[in-house]
Design an enzyme around this catalytic site. Structure first.
Site, short mmCIF file in Angstrom:
data_model
loop_
_atom_site.label_atom_id
_atom_site.label_comp_id
_atom_site.label_asym_id
_atom_site.label_seq_id
_atom_site.Cartn_x
_atom_site.Cartn_y
_atom_site.Cartn_z
N HIS A 136 0.84 -1.20 0.00
CA HIS A 136 0.00 0.00 0.00
C HIS A 136 0.87 1.25 0.00
CE1 HIS A 136 -3.30 2.70 1.51
NE2 HIS A 136 -2.27 3.28 2.09
N GLU A 137 1.90 1.27 0.84
CA GLU A 137 2.77 2.44 0.91
C GLU A 137 3.57 2.61 -0.38
OE1 GLU A 137 2.26 4.48 3.13
OE2 GLU A 137 1.09 3.22 4.47
N HIS A 156 1.50 4.37 -2.91
CA HIS A 156 1.52 5.83 -2.73
C HIS A 156 2.73 6.44 -3.43
CE1 HIS A 156 -1.87 6.77 -0.25
NE2 HIS A 156 -1.50 6.02 0.77
N GLU A 186 -6.55 6.90 -0.73
CA GLU A 186 -6.38 5.68 0.06
C GLU A 186 -6.99 4.48 -0.66
OE1 GLU A 186 -4.53 5.17 2.59
OE2 GLU A 186 -3.97 7.26 2.85
#
Length: 335
Positions: free
Chosen positions: A130-131, A134, A201
């Site tokens: 997930h990071e 980003h 998100e």
């Protein structure tokens, strides 16, 4: 789009500083404020990631000091076709993580000891994927600079209050200027936070699910982090609420004005979206990072939290320091 948004944020910060400078010192104050804002803009673009990492006491690790975690991030970065980011660990019992950096070539990911000591390998893989999403989407540029700008605006409000209280009524700013500094500056900070779209998100969750191949592992991690984040106090985040949007789950307790800095969608909605992604991917837990991850994580998933090693400053399997009593190889909580 993120570059345009960042430029607008920096322009807005400059305008705000000039307006407050004019309220405090007329034309001369406005010129000084313009110079300060310009210097701050340049500093924020090049150094905001370092500021945030330092703010949370994050320490950089490598393949020698935290091999399991570092190698996991390396594998995920390879799958995401990203340059290897710098990897950091924060000595904090709250399970959480964030990414920073102005572009993928200068990306960094940071996880707390609470996250690494309490989640399975599959779940940690989902969080770090997930990071990395980003970073791949260039979200970190906007997120990190926004945190810096919001902090600067809060500082400006505090300075305005001090300035208004330290000068005589004849020379100091009038009541309208004082109200503007005390009330409008925090409102401006909220407007900056609104620049962080909640949809980012969902996009990072989708990108993370694609990178690690296990959307339900990420969904499980979100549920566990959300359940523990509001029970475990994060002193650094409470002292710097303008950085809350950078974390995968809101690290704030919700006391005082914390909710004003909330930019995360409901965890339940994110989990529901990940279930849909898992359905389209054919389940989500069967593929992805490979059987090695599942074999390593399955025994640990049965381990009660009370039986896990307690975390503390610079301890645990993630970059052990100062442990002269035990030189045995450490495998970490994943097997």
């Amino acid at each position: 789009m993120n570059h345009v948004k960042t430029a607008m944020l920096l322009a807005g910060l400059t305008a705000l500083f000039m307006a407050v400078g004019f309220a405090l010192g007329g034309s001369g104050g406005m010129i000084i404020a313009f110079v300060v804002a310009t210097a701050m803009n340049l500093f924020s673009y090049w150094n905001s990631d370092k500021m945030v990492l330092r703010m949370y006491g994050a320490r950089e690790v490598d393949a020698h000091t935290a091999p399991e975690f570092y190698n996991l991030v390396a594998e995920l970065a390879h799958r995401a076709e990203l340059p290897m980011p710098r990897v950091y660990i924060m000595d904090n019992p709250q399970p959480n993580a964030f990414a920073t950096g102005r572009n993928p070539q200068h990306g960094a990911v940071a996880a707390t000891t609470g996250l690494l000591n309490s989640l399975s390998r599959d779940e940690v893989a989902g969080v770090m994927a997930h990071e990395l999403a980003h970073i791949k989407h260039y979200d970190t540029l906007t997120m990190t600079i926004t945190a810096t700008i919001a902090g600067a605006i809060s500082m400006l409000a505090n300075f305005g209050m001090f300035f208004a209280g330290s000068r005589g009524n004849n020379n100091g700013p009038g009541p309208i200027a004082t109200i503007a500094m005390v009330v409008l500056a925090p409102i401006a900070a909220m407007l900056v936070q609104m620049a962080i779209s909640r949809s980012r998100e969902y996009e990072a969750d989708r990108g993370g699910a694609e990178i690690c191949g296990q959307p339900m592992a990420l969904a499980s991690a979100l549920a566990r982090i959300s359940g523990e984040a509001h029970q475990v106090h994060n002193d650094e985040a409470e002292a710097n609420p303008a950085t809350a949007h950078m974390f995968i789950i809101n690290p704030l307790s919700g006391a005082r004005m914390d909710n004003l800095f909330s930019t995360h969608p409901a965890t339940e909605n994110r989990i529901a979206a990940l279930r849909d992604i898992a359905g389209r991917m054919g389940g989500g837990m069967g593929g992805g990072m490979g059987g090695m991850f599942r074999r390593a994580s399955r025994p640990q998933a049965q381990t009660p939290a009370a039986d896990r090693p307690a975390s503390g400053p610079a301890h645990g399997p993630w970059g052990q320091r100062g442990s002269e009593a035990d030189d045995r190889p450490r495998r970490g909580p994943w097997g």
